[in-house]
Design a protein around this motif. Structure first.
Motif, short mmCIF file in Angstrom:
data_model
loop_
_atom_site.label_atom_id
_atom_site.label_comp_id
_atom_site.label_asym_id
_atom_site.label_seq_id
_atom_site.Cartn_x
_atom_site.Cartn_y
_atom_site.Cartn_z
N GLY A 161 -14.29 98.40 -2.41
CA GLY A 161 -13.48 98.83 -1.28
C GLY A 161 -13.30 97.73 -0.26
N ASN A 162 -14.37 96.98 0.01
CA ASN A 162 -14.28 95.86 0.95
C ASN A 162 -13.33 94.78 0.48
OD1 ASN A 162 -16.13 95.65 3.47
ND2 ASN A 162 -17.37 96.77 1.99
N ILE A 163 -13.36 94.53 -0.83
CA ILE A 163 -12.46 93.51 -1.38
C ILE A 163 -11.01 93.96 -1.27
CG2 ILE A 163 -11.76 92.33 -3.51
CD1 ILE A 163 -14.78 92.37 -4.28
N TYR A 164 -10.74 95.21 -1.67
CA TYR A 164 -9.38 95.74 -1.56
C TYR A 164 -8.90 95.71 -0.11
CZ TYR A 164 -10.29 97.65 -6.25
OH TYR A 164 -10.62 97.81 -7.58
N LEU A 165 -9.81 96.01 0.82
CA LEU A 165 -9.47 96.01 2.25
C LEU A 165 -9.09 94.60 2.70
CD1 LEU A 165 -9.35 97.31 5.04
CD2 LEU A 165 -11.83 97.07 5.20
N THR A 166 -9.89 93.62 2.29
CA THR A 166 -9.61 92.23 2.66
C THR A 166 -8.28 91.76 2.10
OG1 THR A 166 -11.98 91.75 2.72
CG2 THR A 166 -10.50 89.87 2.60
N LEU A 167 -7.96 92.22 0.88
CA LEU A 167 -6.72 91.82 0.22
C LEU A 167 -5.50 92.61 0.69
CD1 LEU A 167 -8.05 91.42 -3.44
CD2 LEU A 167 -7.52 89.58 -1.82
N LEU A 200 -13.55 102.62 6.64
CA LEU A 200 -12.38 103.51 6.69
C LEU A 200 -11.66 103.37 8.03
CD1 LEU A 200 -13.98 106.61 4.94
CD2 LEU A 200 -12.01 105.32 4.10
N GLY A 201 -12.43 103.19 9.09
CA GLY A 201 -11.82 102.96 10.40
C GLY A 201 -10.99 101.68 10.39
N SER A 202 -11.48 100.67 9.69
CA SER A 202 -10.74 99.41 9.60
C SER A 202 -9.41 99.59 8.87
CB SER A 202 -11.60 98.37 8.88
OG SER A 202 -10.95 97.12 8.85
N ILE A 203 -9.40 100.45 7.85
CA ILE A 203 -8.14 100.73 7.15
C ILE A 203 -7.13 101.34 8.11
CG2 ILE A 203 -7.05 102.16 5.37
CD1 ILE A 203 -9.60 101.87 3.72
N PHE A 204 -7.58 102.33 8.90
CA PHE A 204 -6.68 102.96 9.88
C PHE A 204 -6.19 101.93 10.90
CE2 PHE A 204 -8.87 107.01 8.62
CZ PHE A 204 -7.73 107.68 8.19
#
Length: 318
Positions: A161-167, A200-204
């Motif tokens: 999840g962290n990798i997908y978020l960074t990308l 998840l907050g970072s995604i938002f």
């Protein structure tokens, strides 16, 4: 130590072949829970890196393979917590090699996740993704239902999840992190719950859904406070500061960043401190306080050069 990327397909083929040739070993736990507890207690009694290093060498020499693997895992964690990523990677990779050699799934998966995390901290996301994916693949076929085995699932998903978020792949990041959150909630792990709420907050936040970001960051702070996690609380202050900065409430942003940095000031975790230093520089840049901005940037650059953190250095130079 650098391991060349295997490619996800070839990595899975390796796993399938190993599972096919050793399914009996895979369906049983290599060591009893009591044996694992003894090894863990012995290793964690070592006070510092030097004593832990000596203990690992002795255990390996005496043929205590479980003790050696646990010592390598903990030693690698300590190197990473001090932002010594090269030695963390070397140590965790050796632990992976030993765990894989005896087909001990529990330690094998932990080592895969640790190597993946080391590569993530170094900004080498393509290789990090492969290791977390291998860990997740093993988690899905193991019959072990112990706390550590289930925790391994959450760590694998969180790493991906962290990798997908960074990308910037927010849809896949959201899916992986929500699955990880469910596992952490089932385990009652407040630190794990806090980490996933924050991600998840970072995604938002990246999607511009600021109200939802506030909700999840506050959930994370609450969980971190319950867990009494100094690092987690400091990071939440940085998340709050980011939202205030976006709203151009620079005084509040600076207060939050400073609160987080003060909590981390005595820590040897330079990687997380760098995030706060760069954030403090950013907010003082926004208010055109050049003297303060350059002071934080100079300190950040020194720290980033010390741990050879190219990702943070790029931000600092920018």
């Amino acid at each position: 130590m650098k391991r060349e990327p295997l490619g996800i397909l070839s990595s899975l083929l390796v796993i399938v072949c190993l599972l096919a040739s050793s399914c009996k070993q895979r369906d049983s736990i290599t060591f009893t829970a009591a044996e694992r507890q003894v090894a863990d207690s012995l290793v964690r009694a070592a006070r510092d890196i030097d004593s832990l290093t000596r203990l690992q060498v002795r255990l390996e020499r005496e043929g205590d393979i479980l003790g050696s693997i646990v010592a390598l895992r903990v030693l690698g964690d300590r190197f990473r917590n001090e932002s010594d990523f090269d030695r963390a990677l070397t140590t965790h990779s050796e632990g992976l090699k030993q765990a894989e050699s005896i087909l001990d799934t529990l330690e094998w998966v932990q080592a895969l996740n640790n190597v993946g995390t080391d590569y993530r901290r170094m900004g080498i996301l393509d290789i990090a993704q492969e290791y977390h994916y291998q860990a997740w693949s093993l988690c899905k076929v193991t019959t072990d239902t112990s706390f550590v085995a289930i925790k391994n699932q959450a760590k694998s998903l969180n790493g991906l999840g962290n990798i997908y978020l960074t990308l910037g792949n927010y849809e896949r990041a959201d899916s992986a992190l929500r699955k990880a959150l469910v596992v952490e909630q089932q385990l009652g792990s407040m630190v794990g719950v806090a980490i996933n709420y924050a991600n998840l907050g970072s995604i938002f936040e990246h999607r511009g859904e600021i109200d939802s970001a506030w909700v999840y960051y506050r959930y994370s702070m609450e969980a971190n406070q319950k867990a009494e996690s100094t690092l987690g609380i400091a990071l939440c202050h940085s998340y709050f500061g980011s939202l205030y900065e976006q709203a151009q409430q620079y005084d509040k942003a600076a207060q939050e960043y400073e609160a987080g940095y003060q909590l981390m000031r005595g820590s040897r975790d330079e990687w997380h401190k760098l995030n706060l230093l760069v954030a403090l520089a950013s907010v003082h840049n926004a208010t055109r306080d050049d003297a303060q901005m350059l002071q934080y940037l100079d300190q950040a650059r020194s720290n980033a050069e010390k741990i050879e953190d190219k990702e943070h250095l790029a931000d600092i130079y920018t």
